[in-house]
Write an enzyme that holds these catalytic residues in place. Structure first.
Site, PDB file in Angstrom:
ATOM      1  N   SER A   1       0.803  -1.182   0.073  1.00  0.00           N
ATOM      2  CA  SER A   1       0.048  -0.007  -0.086  1.00  0.00           C
ATOM      3  C   SER A   1       1.001   1.357  -0.055  1.00  0.00           C
ATOM      4  O   SER A   1       1.444   1.388  -0.886  1.00  0.00           O
ATOM      5  CB  SER A   1      -1.073  -0.003   1.000  1.00  0.00           C
TER       6      SER A   1
ATOM      7  N   ALA B   1      -8.448  10.164   8.785  1.00  0.00           N
ATOM      8  CA  ALA B   1      -8.292  11.109   8.319  1.00  0.00           C
ATOM      9  C   ALA B   1      -7.275  11.204   7.376  1.00  0.00           C
ATOM     10  O   ALA B   1      -7.152  11.986   6.371  1.00  0.00           O
ATOM     11  CB  ALA B   1      -7.424  12.056   9.664  1.00  0.00           C
TER      12      ALA B   1
END
Ligand code: G16
Length: 542
Positions: A64, A371
């Site tokens: 990722s 976030a």
């Protein structure tokens, strides 16, 4: 289970001596050269999990947001969600046993989980664009087949696409077709359906610049582009043709450095976004006419979506239970805005979409975003049926609102946070509301904040409680943080060990950027001193 064959083939994927790894926030992650045995063993484990659940299981080879040299593996459970916690423990145990104990470990897992070894096993595999990924996915396949399982290798996919494939396969195609084409068609149809309902087009600009982190998102967005054009035109940068994966670009870089990625030319007030390396995160941003950079992170994405959904629910007159799920990283302003202005209940979980996803399932409509831009919206089966029924029964504006909701359900990836699907939802909402990126940004003002990383000898010496907002160990650390926080106005800070990188993460908020930077730096020094910092002392910036 042919244990002798497993032992024989396992030696071809030998575990490096002394290497211990843990199934972390999102699977295993470390330097790619240390992962061959983990991949083989996760192939074995996925075949067992498939037999136990009598379902298709997914394996994604990716690290990722981590640097290109790293790699990793994420296992995907039957409904496209992250692996169940008990199986995370089995995964850690299997990854760490020495060769001579492999047979016993596999037998133990099979017995504990009552795996029917005569059952068929089926595993689907995807991978990102890292140079190491193809070979590592072959090791996964080896593990699956040695255990008598069958597989389908999708090759290059975004992580959310693999989750989608698993979900589709285990719901007999009811969720969608388990092909890349099926993914494009389902999402583009919902997007075009939504934008057709927009009576005006906001800032008149349906062009979006996308930083693809030099990752797989670029390939997939290119493939998908013609399905949603001309409603949206995407200009890709960092598309992998020149730069290095996640290097000075991508959602993680933009969010944590609070600056634009390299390779992105931004004209004033132009809407831009960044994906991460496997396209499961997205953040937006723009530069104003004075050249100031404005970040629109996962918190503001959640706020935009929540307010839009609430308006639609009001229009159709349905009082569905809505909840927003955040983590400790959520900016204090976003939580206050959601609770006090929008009157939506907000919940805080530990970092990791698996925790947020689980909590979101408790609501009719569960909106979850970290976030860092990782998130989606989940609709309960009851809410979905109700909305689809109203889209048939209601009339006029109410019917239109229900139809918009119907398309929104189809556009959100119900399995996991998905940068492509989130991007399309956001673009549709902005078009439907006639909202500019500046108006979106102006919903509330972020409290200045800073994130830092500290390298320590063993990050597990830090343990936390209260959804990671308080440090339990090492002794004295929380007291030190409390003392530092008292020095600044409107401030808070916390530390936690990362589950994807070998670092401790530090987060601080305060009334000015200077204070947030200074508080983050002081907390980093406390971590360095009390938790066994190594290498150089933490610097005031990155
Ligand atoms: C993964 C998880 C996210 C998490 C992030 C950072 O993201 O899926 O939920 O926020 O790691 O986790 P940590 O702070 O523990 O390193 P990704 O996009 O890297 O898969």
């Amino acid at each position: 289970m042919d244990l002798d064959a497993i032992t024989k083939y396992s030696t071809l994927h030998a575990k490096p001596n002394g290497l211990l790894l843990q199934y972390g926030t999102a699977g295993f992650r470390t330097k790619a050269e240390h992962l061959d045995h983990v991949m083989f063993r996760m192939g074995l484990l996925a075949a067992l999990r498939s037999r136990q659940t009598k379902s298709t299981i997914g394996i994604m080879v990716t690290a990722s947001h981590n640097p290109e040299e790293d790699n990793g593996v994420k296992l995907v459970d039957p409904l496209g969600e992250m692996l169940a916690p008990t199986w995370e423990e089995h995964a850690t145990c299997l990854a760490n046993v020495e060769e001579q104990d492999m047979q016993r470990a596999l037998t133990d897992i099979s017995e504990k989980e009552a795996v029917d070894l005569l059952q068929d096993a089926f595993v689907v595999i995807g991978r990102d664009t890292r140079p190491s990924s193809e070979k590592l996915s072959q090791s996964v396949i080896h593990g699956v087949t040695v255990l008598g399982g069958q597989f389908h290798d999708y090759g290059l996919l975004t992580t959310p696409q693999l989750h989608y494939m698993v979900y589709c396969r285990n719901t007999n195609g009811q969720y969608g077709q388990a092909t890349v084409e099926g993914y494009y068609q389902k999402h583009a149809k919902a997007f075009v359906g939504l934008t057709k309902q927009a009576s005006y087009t906001g800032d008149g600009c349906r062009t979006l610049k996308v930083d693809c982190a030099n990752g797989v998102g670029a390939l997939k967005l290119r493939e998908m582009e013609h399905y949603f054009s001309p409603e949206l035109s995407v200009l890709l940068c960092n598309d992998g043709t020149k730069g290095k994966l996640n290097h000075l670009c991508g959602a993680d870089f933009v969010k944590s450095h609070q600056q634009p990625p390299e390779g992105m030319e931004m004209k004033p007030n132009e809407r831009c976004c960044s994906f991460d390396g496997d396209a499961d995160r997205i953040v937006y941003y723009y530069r104003d006419a004075d050249g100031h950079f404005h970040l629109i992170d996962g918190d503001k994405i959640a706020t935009l979506i929540s307010s839009f959904l609430k308006e639609l629910l009001l229009e159709i007159g349905e009082d569905l239970k809505v909840g927003v799920i955040q983590t400790a990283y959520a900016n204090g302003s976003s939580t206050r805005y959601l609770e006090e202005v929008m009157k939506v209940p907000v919940y805080c979980t530990k970092t990791g979409v698996k925790h947020l996803h689980h909590k979101a399932q408790e609501f009719d409509i569960g909106i979850y975003f970290e976030a860092n831009g990782h998130g989606t919206v989940l609709f309960s089966k009851v809410a979905e049926m109700k909305i689809r029924q109203l889209a048939q029964e209601l009339e006029g504006n109410k019917r239109k609102a229900a139809q918009i909701l119907e398309n929104i359900i189809d556009l959100f990836n119900q399995a996991i946070g998905d940068a492509i699907s989130d991007m399309l939802v956001i673009e549709a909402i902005l078009a439907l509301k006639g909202m500019t990126v500046q108006q979106w940004d102006a919903l509330y003002t972020d409290i200045p904040n800073r994130q830092l990383k500290v390298k320590v000898a063993d990050r597990q010496v830090i343990s936390t409680t209260d959804a990671e907002r308080q440090a339990l160990t090492p002794p004295g650390l929380q007291d030190a943080i409390d003392g530092l926080v008292k020095k600044y106005r409107l401030s808070r800070a916390f530390v936690r060990p990362s589950g994807t990188e070998d670092v401790v993460r530090v987060y601080a908020e305060a009334d000015s950027q200077e204070s947030a930077d200074s508080l983050a730096h002081e907390v980093s020094l406390a971590v360095f001193q009390l938790a066994g910092g190594v290498e150089e002392r933490p610097q005031p910036s990155f």
